[in-house]
Design a protein around this motif. Structure first.
Motif, PDB file in Angstrom:
ATOM      1  N   ARG A   1      -9.111  -6.944  -4.922  1.00  0.00           N
ATOM      2  CA  ARG A   1      -8.569  -8.058  -5.429  1.00  0.00           C
ATOM      3  C   ARG A   1      -7.677  -8.532  -6.768  1.00  0.00           C
ATOM      4  O   ARG A   1      -7.607  -9.247  -7.134  1.00  0.00           O
ATOM      5  CB  ARG A   1      -9.905  -9.174  -5.042  1.00  0.00           C
ATOM      6  N   SER A   2      -7.568  -7.427  -6.631  1.00  0.00           N
ATOM      7  CA  SER A   2      -7.228  -6.857  -8.793  1.00  0.00           C
ATOM      8  C   SER A   2      -5.528  -6.440  -8.429  1.00  0.00           C
ATOM      9  O   SER A   2      -4.913  -7.194  -9.092  1.00  0.00           O
ATOM     10  CB  SER A   2      -7.921  -6.483  -9.369  1.00  0.00           C
ATOM     11  N   ILE A   3      -5.436  -5.635  -8.039  1.00  0.00           N
ATOM     12  CA  ILE A   3      -4.023  -4.800  -6.934  1.00  0.00           C
ATOM     13  C   ILE A   3      -4.146  -5.189  -5.131  1.00  0.00           C
ATOM     14  O   ILE A   3      -4.912  -4.313  -4.977  1.00  0.00           O
ATOM     15  CB  ILE A   3      -4.293  -3.521  -7.466  1.00  0.00           C
ATOM     16  N   ASN A   4      -3.041  -6.038  -5.607  1.00  0.00           N
ATOM     17  CA  ASN A   4      -2.998  -6.044  -3.424  1.00  0.00           C
ATOM     18  C   ASN A   4      -3.043  -4.667  -2.795  1.00  0.00           C
ATOM     19  O   ASN A   4      -1.642  -3.561  -3.146  1.00  0.00           O
ATOM     20  CB  ASN A   4      -1.384  -6.567  -3.782  1.00  0.00           C
ATOM     21  N   PRO A   5      -3.999  -4.428  -1.837  1.00  0.00           N
ATOM     22  CA  PRO A   5      -4.251  -3.445  -1.425  1.00  0.00           C
ATOM     23  C   PRO A   5      -2.264  -2.681  -0.549  1.00  0.00           C
ATOM     24  O   PRO A   5      -2.801  -1.297  -0.706  1.00  0.00           O
ATOM     25  CB  PRO A   5      -4.971  -3.055   0.223  1.00  0.00           C
ATOM     26  N   ASP A   6      -1.593  -4.018  -0.643  1.00  0.00           N
ATOM     27  CA  ASP A   6      -0.031  -3.841   0.275  1.00  0.00           C
ATOM     28  C   ASP A   6       0.173  -2.647  -0.939  1.00  0.00           C
ATOM     29  O   ASP A   6       1.355  -1.667  -0.306  1.00  0.00           O
ATOM     30  CB  ASP A   6       0.292  -4.557   1.220  1.00  0.00           C
ATOM     31  N   LEU A   7       0.447  -3.263  -1.664  1.00  0.00           N
ATOM     32  CA  LEU A   7       0.973  -2.993  -2.881  1.00  0.00           C
ATOM     33  C   LEU A   7       0.893  -1.133  -3.447  1.00  0.00           C
ATOM     34  O   LEU A   7       1.560  -0.527  -3.308  1.00  0.00           O
ATOM     35  CB  LEU A   7       1.072  -3.348  -3.932  1.00  0.00           C
ATOM     36  N   GLU A   8      -0.585  -0.949  -3.670  1.00  0.00           N
ATOM     37  CA  GLU A   8      -0.759   0.054  -3.251  1.00  0.00           C
ATOM     38  C   GLU A   8      -0.575   1.416  -2.528  1.00  0.00           C
ATOM     39  O   GLU A   8      -0.206   2.722  -2.978  1.00  0.00           O
ATOM     40  CB  GLU A   8      -2.545   0.396  -3.441  1.00  0.00           C
ATOM     41  N   ARG A   9      -0.269   1.051  -1.207  1.00  0.00           N
ATOM     42  CA  ARG A   9       0.235   1.386   0.088  1.00  0.00           C
ATOM     43  C   ARG A   9       1.756   1.998  -0.445  1.00  0.00           C
ATOM     44  O   ARG A   9       2.088   2.825  -0.388  1.00  0.00           O
ATOM     45  CB  ARG A   9      -0.123   1.553   1.374  1.00  0.00           C
ATOM     46  N   ASP A  10       2.599   1.016  -0.972  1.00  0.00           N
ATOM     47  CA  ASP A  10       3.542   1.245  -1.231  1.00  0.00           C
ATOM     48  C   ASP A  10       4.135   1.741  -1.977  1.00  0.00           C
ATOM     49  O   ASP A  10       5.262   2.658  -1.655  1.00  0.00           O
ATOM     50  CB  ASP A  10       4.579  -0.451  -1.040  1.00  0.00           C
ATOM     51  N   MET A  11       3.663   2.032  -2.629  1.00  0.00           N
ATOM     52  CA  MET A  11       3.599   2.860  -4.125  1.00  0.00           C
ATOM     53  C   MET A  11       3.094   3.959  -4.138  1.00  0.00           C
ATOM     54  O   MET A  11       4.256   4.728  -3.895  1.00  0.00           O
ATOM     55  CB  MET A  11       2.898   2.376  -4.941  1.00  0.00           C
ATOM     56  N   ALA A  12       2.455   4.133  -3.340  1.00  0.00           N
ATOM     57  CA  ALA A  12       1.556   5.779  -2.912  1.00  0.00           C
ATOM     58  C   ALA A  12       2.957   6.377  -1.647  1.00  0.00           C
ATOM     59  O   ALA A  12       3.189   7.397  -2.092  1.00  0.00           O
ATOM     60  CB  ALA A  12       0.221   5.605  -2.392  1.00  0.00           C
ATOM     61  N   LYS A  13       3.056   5.643  -1.365  1.00  0.00           N
ATOM     62  CA  LYS A  13       4.738   5.842   0.256  1.00  0.00           C
ATOM     63  C   LYS A  13       5.961   6.378  -1.024  1.00  0.00           C
ATOM     64  O   LYS A  13       6.026   7.294  -0.504  1.00  0.00           O
ATOM     65  CB  LYS A  13       4.713   4.717   1.388  1.00  0.00           C
ATOM     66  N   ARG A  14       5.787   5.345  -1.337  1.00  0.00           N
ATOM     67  CA  ARG A  14       7.267   6.173  -2.402  1.00  0.00           C
ATOM     68  C   ARG A  14       7.211   6.978  -3.011  1.00  0.00           C
ATOM     69  O   ARG A  14       8.153   7.747  -2.963  1.00  0.00           O
ATOM     70  CB  ARG A  14       7.815   4.723  -2.754  1.00  0.00           C
ATOM     71  N   ALA A  15       6.081   7.516  -3.659  1.00  0.00           N
ATOM     72  CA  ALA A  15       5.825   9.399  -4.520  1.00  0.00           C
ATOM     73  C   ALA A  15       5.452   9.624  -3.219  1.00  0.00           C
ATOM     74  O   ALA A  15       5.650  10.919  -3.868  1.00  0.00           O
ATOM     75  CB  ALA A  15       4.378   7.700  -5.032  1.00  0.00           C
TER      76      ALA A  15
END
Length: 252
Positions: A204-218
């Motif tokens: 609830r501190s970082i949107n899990p979908d944002l975490e997924r997007d950043m990891a995929k991009r990297a």
């Protein structure tokens, strides 16, 4: 000195060099950069697990006064390591390791429920692109630092920890400077070094979908764990397992 002796000596030397190179590449050092609004003490259980598995673990206690200060502190700790190191960052710590990961000591990067920025991005910019469930960030009276409302902290940051542990984290949280959160990243280290990413699915501190997007991009290797933002404390065994796997992989 006959040719056979020279050939045998050369083979022995070459074998020794190769053996030394392999040994030198073994990653046994783990340096952890904690996130904002917490300190490194929450990593104790994961640290103990990793140490029992033969790793040397050091936790950076960065001041969170600015991104530059925190990168500098991380580099000071990296300079103390004997041999290659796996650099781990939680939350805001992901911003730090993205910069500090350029150190020649660093063999790989692990992002734990963390921001994983690209060049020119800031924590505030990323966080606002996909808002998280908890929006209880407050400013100090001087307007320079940020913190989580202590009443909301357990639910927003550590909902899967025992209430007394979550309450203590709320009381001991490390305020983060607005300057650190607004600083923009240079060329990210994950473009040059292998990375792993742990997604906290109940974050609830970082949107899990944002975490997924950043990891995929990297192009990171991704592990999803059902946990709060404090996944490092609530699921230390699973987090340690990912770190160990990453260390083993970069040792090959």
């Amino acid at each position: 000195m006959n040719r056979r002796y020279i050939a045998t000596l050369a083979l022995a030397f070459t074998t020794s060099v190769i053996a030394f190179a392999v040994q030198a590449a073994d990653v046994k050092n783990i340096v952890i950069v904690h996130g904002a609004l917490a300190d490194g003490s929450g990593w104790r259980k994961a640290t103990e697990i990793l140490e029992k598995r033969g790793f040397n673990v050091t936790i950076v206690q960065q001041p969170i006064t600015s991104l530059a200060d925190d990168v500098a502190m991380t580099n000071r700790v990296l300079d103390l390591q004997d041999g290659p190191t796996l650099l781990v960052g939680h939350s805001y710590g992901g911003m730090v390791i993205t910069e500090a990961g350029h150190s020649p000591h660093v063999a790989g990067l692990v992002y734990v429920a963390a921001f994983q920025p690209d060049k020119g991005e800031s924590l505030l910019g990323l966080a606002s692109s996909k808002p998280a469930g908890g929006m209880n960030i407050r400013e100090t009276k001087d307007g320079q630092y940020l913190y989580i409302d202590p009443v909301a902290f357990p639910n927003d940051f550590a909902a899967d920890l025992p209430k007394d542990e979550a309450a203590f984290l709320a009381k001991s949280q490390v305020f983060a400077s607005k300057e650190a959160f607004s600083a923009k990243i240079g060329e990210p280290a994950w473009k040059a070094k292998k990375s792993w990413s742990i997604i906290a699915t109940e974050d609830r501190s970082i949107n899990p979908d944002l975490e997924r997007d950043m990891a995929k991009r990297a192009g990171s290797d991704v592990t999803e764990i059902k946990a709060s933002h404090a996944v490092f404390a609530s699921q230390p065994e699973k987090v340690a397992e990912v770190i160990e796997q990453a260390a083993n992989e970069v040792s090959r």
